[in-house]
Write an enzyme that holds these catalytic residues in place. Structure first.
Site, PDB file in Angstrom:
ATOM      1  N   SER A 144       2.091   1.680   0.629  1.00 47.89           N
ATOM      2  CA  SER A 144       3.198   2.625   0.776  1.00 47.89           C
ATOM      3  C   SER A 144       2.710   3.858   1.516  1.00 47.89           C
ATOM      4  CB  SER A 144       3.730   3.030  -0.597  1.00 47.89           C
ATOM      5  OG  SER A 144       4.657   4.103  -0.485  1.00 47.89           O
ATOM      6  N   TYR A 157       1.833   6.861  -8.755  1.00 45.26           N
ATOM      7  CA  TYR A 157       2.160   5.788  -7.817  1.00 45.26           C
ATOM      8  C   TYR A 157       1.424   5.992  -6.489  1.00 45.26           C
ATOM      9  CZ  TYR A 157       5.121   3.017  -4.635  1.00 45.26           C
ATOM     10  OH  TYR A 157       5.588   2.140  -3.692  1.00 45.26           O
ATOM     11  N   LYS A 161      -1.397   3.530  -4.881  1.00 47.20           N
ATOM     12  CA  LYS A 161      -1.266   2.923  -3.558  1.00 47.20           C
ATOM     13  C   LYS A 161      -2.435   3.306  -2.655  1.00 47.20           C
ATOM     14  CE  LYS A 161       2.592   0.597  -4.007  1.00 47.20           C
ATOM     15  NZ  LYS A 161       2.607  -0.879  -3.945  1.00 47.20           N
TER      16      LYS A 161
END
Length: 281
Positions: A144, A157, A161
């Site tokens: 991402s 998150y 990533k």
């Protein structure tokens, strides 16, 4: 074919596992592989509301909690027993709610890291013996843009990533030349859950305007990139990150600046300083 090239085999003979492949980006990836003729297994804890189909073909759903090492091992044992081979693993499962760092304890953030970083590691390790059996085996991580820049509201998150990107680069070196490992790096994608992150139609349109391409990506476009990276045409690509983000994000300082708005060229009266120093981006 050049010497040393490892062919992936015909698309019709390949078996592909897509984690989290029942909806959103994962379903787009599964559909793209179905169109290529591959046999596709999608795994998630719950079955999809509707089967994932494309080109008259249907992906098979197998249930698994990817955070459970024993369940993951059992999943790939079943793939080996029922399909006899595994050619591509797409580590797509992941996600996060909006949660500022101070709004939750470390345990909640740790669960986000477990889903987005440790689960792909667990799945890759379980799949590795199968993938290395055949020329052209590959792992695709779905990263991402949140792993490449600050990620306020989704810090765990973004950190996971970023770790996933690093893991893929190292995995590509350690597992070469038997297994290729690459990372897809999407930006905003128009999925079923896009409204949870970006709001109503006005919010989606506003986010789309921040993308140089002028729109959010479609899940099947991420899928097309995945099929390419898993193909024989990409046989010399490993340890790479493919940005599928519509050009990224326009730097905020450009909109904040009080000069050069709408000017296609810098006016002649703006001389470049002799020091050649540039303002920080």
């Amino acid at each position: 074919m050049p010497a040393g090239t490892r062919h992936t085999g015909s698309p019709e003979s390949r078996t592909v596992v897509v984690t989290g492949g029942t909806r959103g980006v994962g379903a787009g990836i599964a559909r793209a592989f179905l169109r290529s003729g591959a046999r596709v297994v999608v795994c998630a804890r719950r079955p999809p509301d509707r089967p994932v189909t494309a080109a008259g073909r249907t992906a098979r759903h197998l249930s698994a909690d990817l955070r459970d090492e024993a369940a993951v091992s059992a999943l790939f044992d079943r793939v080996a027993a029922e399909y006899g081979r595994l050619d591509v693993l797409v580590n797509n499962a992941g996600g996060t709610p909006y949660r500022p760092l101070a709004a939750a304890g470390a345990g909640r953030h740790a669960r986000i890291v477990a889903l987005n970083l440790l689960a792909p590691l667990t799945a890759s390790l379980a799949a590795y013996p199968l993938l290395r059996e055949r020329p052209g085996g590959c792992v695709l991580m779905v990263g991402s843009v949140s792993g490449t820049r600050p990620s306020p509201g989704t810090a765990a998150y973004g950190a996971a990533k970023a770790g996933l990107h690093s893991l893929a680069r190292t995995m590509a070196v350690e597992w070469a030349p038997d297994v290729r490992v690459n990372t897809l790096v999407p930006g905003p994608v128009r999925t079923e859950s896009a409204r949870l992150h970006y709001g109503d139609a006005a919010g989606l349109a506003a986010v789309a305007r921040t993308v140089p391409a002028g729109r959010l990506a479609e899940p099947d476009e991420i899928g097309a990139a995945a099929v390419f990276l898993a193909s024989a045409e990409a046989a010399h690509i490993t340890g790479a990150e493919l940005l599928v983000h519509g050009g990224g994000e326009r730097p905020a300082f450009l909109a904040a600046a009080t000069v050069n708005h709408g000017n296609p060229e810098i006016p002649q009266s703006h001389e470049i300083p002799e020091s050649h120093e540039e303002p920080p981006a």
